[in-house]
Design an enzyme around this catalytic site. Sequence first.
Site, PDB file in Angstrom:
ATOM      1  N   ASP A 160       0.893  -1.107  -0.060  1.00  0.00           N
ATOM      2  CA  ASP A 160       0.111  -0.029   0.071  1.00  0.00           C
ATOM      3  C   ASP A 160       0.817   1.104  -0.076  1.00  0.00           C
ATOM      4  O   ASP A 160       0.961   1.963   0.858  1.00  0.00           O
ATOM      5  CB  ASP A 160      -0.769   0.003   1.100  1.00  0.00           C
ATOM      6  CG  ASP A 160      -1.912   1.233   1.254  1.00  0.00           C
ATOM      7  OD1 ASP A 160      -2.163   1.755   0.043  1.00  0.00           O
ATOM      8  OD2 ASP A 160      -2.831   1.296   2.185  1.00  0.00           O
TER       9      ASP A 160
ATOM     10  N   ASN B  41       2.103   7.017   3.124  1.00  0.00           N
ATOM     11  CA  ASN B  41       2.658   5.769   3.897  1.00  0.00           C
ATOM     12  C   ASN B  41       4.317   6.054   3.777  1.00  0.00           C
ATOM     13  O   ASN B  41       4.768   5.040   4.070  1.00  0.00           O
ATOM     14  CB  ASN B  41       2.159   4.735   3.406  1.00  0.00           C
ATOM     15  CG  ASN B  41       0.870   4.361   3.799  1.00  0.00           C
ATOM     16  OD1 ASN B  41       0.305   4.864   4.884  1.00  0.00           O
ATOM     17  ND2 ASN B  41       0.037   3.489   2.997  1.00  0.00           N
TER      18      ASN B  41
ATOM     19  N   ASP C  17       2.406   1.483   8.043  1.00  0.00           N
ATOM     20  CA  ASP C  17       1.231   0.815   7.486  1.00  0.00           C
ATOM     21  C   ASP C  17       1.438  -0.417   6.734  1.00  0.00           C
ATOM     22  O   ASP C  17       1.345  -0.208   5.391  1.00  0.00           O
ATOM     23  CB  ASP C  17       0.168   1.946   6.623  1.00  0.00           C
ATOM     24  CG  ASP C  17      -0.600   2.786   7.473  1.00  0.00           C
ATOM     25  OD1 ASP C  17      -0.475   2.572   8.791  1.00  0.00           O
ATOM     26  OD2 ASP C  17      -1.289   3.645   6.953  1.00  0.00           O
TER      27      ASP C  17
END
Length: 245
Positions: free
Chosen positions: A169, A174, A188
């Site tokens: 992701d 992030n 994350d």
Amino acid sequence: MSRERLTVDVPDDIVNIPDSVLDIAGTNRVELVWRNELGGLTFRFHGKEGTRYIKWQSSAELSPAEYEDVNLITESEKLRWAGQYVAVPRVIDCGKQNGAVWLVTEAIDAIPAVDQRWRDQAEVAVRAIATGLRRFHDALPVESCPYRGAWLRTTSVPEPERLVVCHGDPCVPNTLLTRQGGFSAHVDLCRLGIADRWADLAIATYSISWEGNFGQSYDDLFFSTYGIEPDAERIQFYRDLWDKD
């Protein structure tokens, strides 16, 4: 899925703070900093031992696939594994309570790439995102990684150009940057796993172009910084797959 483009910044007076979060924070003031479309909440508090983040996610009404993408117990395991090789938040604790999971991590002194201060310095942030992913892909050992990337569970994926341990992701928020604009760390990691590196590269560059981030493509700068020629077919495949998922 609990992804960056579906996450919004919200004030902390419009949600009920879960009891488990209040128990963890103790007498410290809790601040809500993120909420995702699956009901997941991220809180921050400042205690005697420093700043901590608490991620909380209810499993109620989630499909097995949705829960797999937000299972914070799994994320805690991946953070501990990846933390042996790359910069990620240090896990303090995790657990389950009343049909929900929670994860406590130590704050990193860094700034998310999505922060407003980078809006006028998009090229600085793009270089940091590309540099961070290159380090991530080069540092994490495929041969000893116990996690399979989500895209490898899709039977129609093209033959991998190169298998790496993907972030899974790699959207703009992030990646964390130093105050000087260099790469600092990733957050994350719930979707971390072995996959074609283009699964990360396609989505990282896609995310950069979204209106909520930098609003235009910086593909040329990203790929030159990462050190690779764009693969148009794989880029389009993984972006289409992301949109359908």
